[in-house]
Write a protein that holds these residues in place. Structure first.
Motif, PDB file in Angstrom:
ATOM      1  N   ASP A 253       0.798  -1.232   0.000  1.00 35.30           N
ATOM      2  CA  ASP A 253       0.000   0.000   0.000  1.00 35.30           C
ATOM      3  C   ASP A 253       0.828   1.279   0.000  1.00 35.30           C
ATOM      4  O   ASP A 253       0.286   2.358   0.191  1.00 35.30           O
ATOM      5  N   GLY A 254       2.155   1.167  -0.177  1.00 37.78           N
ATOM      6  CA  GLY A 254       2.986   2.370  -0.224  1.00 37.78           C
ATOM      7  C   GLY A 254       3.328   2.926   1.140  1.00 37.78           C
ATOM      8  O   GLY A 254       3.839   4.056   1.226  1.00 37.78           O
ATOM      9  N   ASN A 255       3.094   2.170   2.195  1.00 38.93           N
ATOM     10  CA  ASN A 255       3.455   2.597   3.549  1.00 38.93           C
ATOM     11  C   ASN A 255       4.532   1.668   4.114  1.00 38.93           C
ATOM     12  O   ASN A 255       4.957   0.708   3.473  1.00 38.93           O
ATOM     13  N   TRP A 256       4.950   1.966   5.342  1.00 35.91           N
ATOM     14  CA  TRP A 256       5.966   1.154   6.010  1.00 35.91           C
ATOM     15  C   TRP A 256       5.291   0.049   6.814  1.00 35.91           C
ATOM     16  O   TRP A 256       4.340   0.302   7.571  1.00 35.91           O
ATOM     17  N   TRP A 257       5.804  -1.175   6.667  1.00 31.87           N
ATOM     18  CA  TRP A 257       5.293  -2.326   7.398  1.00 31.87           C
ATOM     19  C   TRP A 257       6.443  -2.980   8.163  1.00 31.87           C
ATOM     20  O   TRP A 257       7.554  -3.099   7.661  1.00 31.87           O
ATOM     21  N   MET A 258       6.153  -3.394   9.380  1.00 28.84           N
ATOM     22  CA  MET A 258       7.127  -4.137  10.189  1.00 28.84           C
ATOM     23  C   MET A 258       6.473  -5.391  10.760  1.00 28.84           C
ATOM     24  O   MET A 258       5.450  -5.307  11.451  1.00 28.84           O
TER      25      MET A 258
END
Length: 534
Positions: A253-258
């Protein structure tokens, strides 16, 4: 009657409190008249030498010694002369038995001696029965396969009789290799046949192996960035670790994931995997990282399943058609480590494969590049177009333990995690290693590649990163270095084990403490220079 009973209970409690688990020693000499003070024996307030650390002082740190030769005897006793350079309560005692080459030798120290930050200088306090006697100190390796030649200092001579002095054993001219030696051999009055002589020794100090101040990456002062919490996040109320990050360029989605694994206090510390996110518009490496309300996204399976006990070491990759494949280390009732795989179209709701992806090995990282998946498992990489099976995959070795600066990864390496930098046509792999422990690494390093298969370790003597100082939250072991690029800096997320304010036996695997996630930082320019790519 009640008062008599209370009095009896208090007496019993006092007796229990006075019991000590320390080795038996002679009676304390607190009631004895102290020996007369000699002219050259003034009590001094010692200043700590930061280049040395205490290996054995017989008060709160011990080496186990064994005696060899003749009728020599070794014991821990009360310090017979609390004067001058040694006012400690206890010390070691060697009583000679008539042999010319009697010696004591230590059991292997848990961590090999590291000379990266400080020269190979050893010190030991000695109270000798005579002046002019030779004291030998030898360093050896318990790993005979290491081919580390034993080294011995033979020219140190006592200068005082019946008084403490600090003897120095300098191996610098012998150029000993770092992380190859872990045993000591000590000979008092070497080469002379004597009996019934008492040799006291104390405060054995070795080169300080703390590397934190000279590492390329330096810790964020606000660490840890993620720590265990109770409440609705009880899936991570004892540990949070193994952060694996997907950047906006590769996320769904174009965001940061951890993705990270958490531990709780059920069933001997279950491990499960959850996810945290941040908006790319307001992103900060330091957070806040927002936990998904439905965590964990990879929960323990039912009894009898391959991950009924633990799901850890999350290895996510977004591949073809935006599907997230999550490889992870699975443990069931057999306690063995295997690689499992699950997939998801939204990164949150995963479907587990009915069978293990691979048995008896655990994953570390995965990359999707030019239509192929590269799944890393320690010293090998599986290359495939089908991420759901190992059938048809090509398997290549990456690299083996050993060959890094200071020999720090001679025993084991793992936790290899890949990253790429904008404008740099190289692949980078950060990994954990140890010369002493199988699963308690103390240092990170980096290897380079052009093709994701063939790797070369950077040969820079400056440490990339190491565990924290004694007494800090990450003082013991460190795992899984995940490096991201943001603006002009590199930020490394990592798991650290320890307990803030508690000085543990740092070399004892899983001493008192827990896992948290921390951040360390360096500039992109400094890193490229360190790699020799400026």
């Amino acid at each position: 009657m009640v008062l008599e009973l209370k009095h009896a209970v208090l007496l019993i409690a006092a007796a229990l409190l006075s019991f000590s688990c320390e080795p038996a020693v002679e009676d304390d000499d607190s009631q004895q008249t102290p020996p007369a003070l000699e002219d050259d024996e003034q009590d001094v307030e010692e200043v700590d030498d930061p280049s040395l650390m205490t290996l054995a002082n017989f008060e709160n740190s011990f080496l186990t010694f064994n005696e060899k030769g003749g009728d020599l005897e070794y014991s821990i006793v009360t310090n017979p002369r609390k004067r001058g350079v040694n006012t400690s309560r206890r010390c070691g005692l060697v009583e000679s038995g008539g042999g010319a080459w009697e010696f004591i030798w230590s059991e292997p120290y848990a961590k090999n001696f590291d000379f990266t930050a400080n020269p190979p200088v050893f010190k030991m306090k000695v109270l000798a029965p005579k002046a002019g006697a030779k004291v030998y100190l030898k360093i050896e390796s318990s790993d005979y396969a290491s081919l580390a030649k034993p080294l011995e200092i033979q020219n140190v001579v006592t200068t005082k009789e019946g008084r403490w002095e600090d003897l120095v054993f300098d191996f610098t001219d012998m150029n000993p290799a770092s992380n190859r030696y872990n045993k000591l051999v000590i000979l008092f009055d070497a080469g002379v046949a004597s009996s019934d002589e008492q040799w006291y020794f104390d405060e054995i100090r070795v080169p300080n192996d703390d590397l934190t101040d000279i590492c390329l990456f330096q810790r964020w002062e606000g660490n840890p960035v993620l720590r265990p919490v109770d409440g609705k996040n009880d899936w991570m109320n004892s540990h949070i670790a193994n952060a694996a990050i997907i950047s906006p360029e590769h996320s769904i989605d174009g965001n940061w994931w951890m993705y990270a694994r958490g531990g709780n206090n059920r069933n001997g510390s279950n491990e499960q995997i959850g996810v945290f996110t941040q908006s790319s518009e307001t992103f900060s490496p330091f957070g806040p990282w927002i936990p998904y309300e439905g965590n964990p996204v990879i929960a323990n399976g039912p009894e009898g399943s391959y991950d009924s006990w633990r799901a850890l070491d999350s290895t996510p990759v977004v591949g073809k058609d935006g599907v997230t494949y999550l490889y992870y280390k699975a443990r069931g009732a057999d306690g063995k480590s295997h690689t499992a795989c699950a997939y998801s179209s939204d990164g949150l709701n995963f479907t587990k494969l009915p069978e293990l992806w691979l048995q008896n090995e655990g994953p570390t990282d995965a990359v999707y590049h030019e239509g192929k998946y590269y799944i890393y498992l320690g010293d090998k990489v599986y290359v495939t177009e089908d991420p759901l099976t190992t059938e048809g995959a090509e398997v290549y070795p990456t690299f083996s333990p050993g060959g890094a600066p200071s020999n720090f990864d001679d025993k084991i390496f793992f936790g290899n995690m890949l990253f790429r930098l904008k404008g740099v046509d190289k692949w980078f792999m950060a990994y954990q290693g140890s010369a002493s422990q199988w699963d308690f690494p103390d240092r990170f390093h980096v290897a380079l590649s052009d093709d994701l298969i063939h790797w070369t370790k950077v040969q820079n003597m400056q440490p990339f990163f190491s565990r924290g100082k004694a007494g800090t939250w990450d003082q013991c072991g460190i795992w899984f270095p995940e490096v991201i690029e943001h603006e002009d800096n590199l930020y490394m997320f990592y798991e650290g084990w320890g307990k803030e304010g508690y000085i543990a036996d740092r070399n004892k695997p899983y001493a008192e403490g827990n896992s948290c996630v921390g951040i360390a930082i360096t500039s992109k320019a400094a890193f490229l220079k360190w790699c020799g790519l400026e």
